[in-house]
Design a protein around this motif. Sequence first.
Motif, PDB file in Angstrom:
ATOM      1  N   ALA A  27       0.811  -1.219   0.000  1.00 18.12           N
ATOM      2  CA  ALA A  27       0.000   0.000   0.000  1.00 18.12           C
ATOM      3  C   ALA A  27       0.848   1.274   0.000  1.00 18.12           C
ATOM      4  N   SER A  28       2.156   1.131   0.091  1.00 18.37           N
ATOM      5  CA  SER A  28       3.039   2.290   0.239  1.00 18.37           C
ATOM      6  C   SER A  28       3.363   2.965  -1.089  1.00 18.37           C
ATOM      7  N   GLU A  29       3.784   4.200  -0.975  1.00 14.23           N
ATOM      8  CA  GLU A  29       4.260   4.943  -2.142  1.00 14.23           C
ATOM      9  C   GLU A  29       5.565   4.336  -2.661  1.00 14.23           C
ATOM     10  N   THR A  30       6.373   3.817  -1.762  1.00 14.18           N
ATOM     11  CA  THR A  30       7.627   3.167  -2.173  1.00 14.18           C
ATOM     12  C   THR A  30       7.333   2.013  -3.114  1.00 14.18           C
ATOM     13  N   TYR A  31       6.365   1.184  -2.781  1.00 13.14           N
ATOM     14  CA  TYR A  31       6.037   0.061  -3.664  1.00 13.14           C
ATOM     15  C   TYR A  31       5.459   0.560  -4.989  1.00 13.14           C
ATOM     16  N   LYS A  32       4.634   1.581  -4.925  1.00 13.36           N
ATOM     17  CA  LYS A  32       4.055   2.119  -6.162  1.00 13.36           C
ATOM     18  C   LYS A  32       5.157   2.570  -7.126  1.00 13.36           C
ATOM     19  N   GLU A  36      10.433   2.375 -15.041  1.00 13.98           N
ATOM     20  CA  GLU A  36      11.161   3.593 -15.394  1.00 13.98           C
ATOM     21  C   GLU A  36      11.780   4.313 -14.199  1.00 13.98           C
ATOM     22  N   THR A  37      11.341   4.031 -12.971  1.00 16.33           N
ATOM     23  CA  THR A  37      11.948   4.654 -11.794  1.00 16.33           C
ATOM     24  C   THR A  37      13.290   4.024 -11.453  1.00 16.33           C
ATOM     25  N   LYS A  38      13.524   2.830 -11.958  1.00 18.68           N
ATOM     26  CA  LYS A  38      14.755   2.066 -11.705  1.00 18.68           C
ATOM     27  C   LYS A  38      14.959   1.739 -10.224  1.00 18.68           C
ATOM     28  N   MET A  39      13.897   1.830  -9.427  1.00 24.46           N
ATOM     29  CA  MET A  39      14.016   1.484  -8.009  1.00 24.46           C
ATOM     30  C   MET A  39      14.290   0.000  -7.807  1.00 24.46           C
ATOM     31  N   TRP A  40      14.032  -0.800  -8.816  1.00 19.34           N
ATOM     32  CA  TRP A  40      14.302  -2.223  -8.706  1.00 19.34           C
ATOM     33  C   TRP A  40      15.795  -2.491  -8.587  1.00 19.34           C
ATOM     34  N   HIS A  41      16.620  -1.505  -8.874  1.00 18.88           N
ATOM     35  CA  HIS A  41      18.063  -1.624  -8.671  1.00 18.88           C
ATOM     36  C   HIS A  41      18.422  -1.572  -7.192  1.00 18.88           C
ATOM     37  N   LEU A  42      17.570  -0.971  -6.390  1.00 21.36           N
ATOM     38  CA  LEU A  42      17.872  -0.784  -4.966  1.00 21.36           C
ATOM     39  C   LEU A  42      17.782  -2.096  -4.201  1.00 21.36           C
ATOM     40  N   GLY A  43      18.607  -2.201  -3.194  1.00 23.50           N
ATOM     41  CA  GLY A  43      18.564  -3.356  -2.313  1.00 23.50           C
ATOM     42  C   GLY A  43      17.488  -3.179  -1.259  1.00 23.50           C
ATOM     43  N   PRO A  44      17.270  -4.222  -0.461  1.00 27.19           N
ATOM     44  CA  PRO A  44      16.206  -4.166   0.547  1.00 27.19           C
ATOM     45  C   PRO A  44      16.398  -3.074   1.595  1.00 27.19           C
ATOM     46  N   VAL A  45      17.627  -2.795   1.982  1.00 30.50           N
ATOM     47  CA  VAL A  45      17.859  -1.769   3.008  1.00 30.50           C
ATOM     48  C   VAL A  45      17.478  -0.390   2.470  1.00 30.50           C
ATOM     49  N   ALA A  46      17.880  -0.083   1.263  1.00 29.70           N
ATOM     50  CA  ALA A  46      17.536   1.215   0.662  1.00 29.70           C
ATOM     51  C   ALA A  46      16.023   1.346   0.479  1.00 29.70           C
ATOM     52  N   LEU A  47      15.382   0.269   0.063  1.00 35.39           N
ATOM     53  CA  LEU A  47      13.924   0.298  -0.076  1.00 35.39           C
ATOM     54  C   LEU A  47      13.252   0.486   1.279  1.00 35.39           C
ATOM     55  N   TYR A  48      13.780  -0.179   2.294  1.00 34.41           N
ATOM     56  CA  TYR A  48      13.210  -0.039   3.634  1.00 34.41           C
ATOM     57  C   TYR A  48      13.380   1.392   4.144  1.00 34.41           C
ATOM     58  N   GLN A  49      14.531   1.995   3.894  1.00 35.71           N
ATOM     59  CA  GLN A  49      14.741   3.379   4.304  1.00 35.71           C
ATOM     60  C   GLN A  49      13.756   4.316   3.593  1.00 35.71           C
ATOM     61  N   SER A  50      13.507   4.049   2.339  1.00 34.51           N
ATOM     62  CA  SER A  50      12.522   4.831   1.598  1.00 34.51           C
ATOM     63  C   SER A  50      11.138   4.668   2.222  1.00 34.51           C
ATOM     64  N   LEU A  51      10.811   3.453   2.582  1.00 38.18           N
ATOM     65  CA  LEU A  51       9.528   3.165   3.216  1.00 38.18           C
ATOM     66  C   LEU A  51       9.384   3.897   4.548  1.00 38.18           C
ATOM     67  N   LEU A  52      10.449   3.918   5.341  1.00 35.62           N
ATOM     68  CA  LEU A  52      10.401   4.585   6.645  1.00 35.62           C
ATOM     69  C   LEU A  52      10.175   6.090   6.513  1.00 35.62           C
ATOM     70  N   LYS A  53      10.628   6.673   5.421  1.00 36.44           N
ATOM     71  CA  LYS A  53      10.428   8.112   5.200  1.00 36.44           C
ATOM     72  C   LYS A  53       8.950   8.455   5.015  1.00 36.44           C
ATOM     73  N   GLU A  54       8.134   7.437   4.729  1.00 37.18           N
ATOM     74  CA  GLU A  54       6.706   7.665   4.535  1.00 37.18           C
ATOM     75  C   GLU A  54       5.941   7.738   5.853  1.00 37.18           C
ATOM     76  N   ASN A  55       6.625   7.506   6.958  1.00 36.98           N
ATOM     77  CA  ASN A  55       6.010   7.554   8.288  1.00 36.98           C
ATOM     78  C   ASN A  55       4.874   6.558   8.456  1.00 36.98           C
ATOM     79  N   LEU A  56       5.144   5.321   8.114  1.00 39.42           N
ATOM     80  CA  LEU A  56       4.118   4.278   8.273  1.00 39.42           C
ATOM     81  C   LEU A  56       3.806   4.055   9.733  1.00 39.42           C
TER      82      LEU A  56
END
Length: 73
Positions: free
Chosen positions: A42-47, A53-73
């Motif tokens: 449901a997060s913006e990170t997953y969207k 085209e965002t190339k976020m699939w290059h990111l590892g799990p830690v970077a993705l998790y940090q992005s997720l935490l910035k959303e204040n879940l």
Amino acid sequence: MNLTVDQKNLHLILPSKVSWVAGMLAEDRNMSTLEAVKAFYASETYKQLEKEETKMWHLGPVALYQSLLKENL
């Protein structure tokens, strides 16, 4: 053999990334894995992750998790 990632085959690499991020979220927030998976989907990170085209699939799990935490879940 085609090794190019595009929107048609991106879905093949997303489950492992979802698994890693949801596992970290479940552990850090003391929630069930299912709740964590739902929160990540449901997060913006997953969207952004599911758009090639965002190339976020290059990111590892830690970077993705940090992005997720910035959303204040």
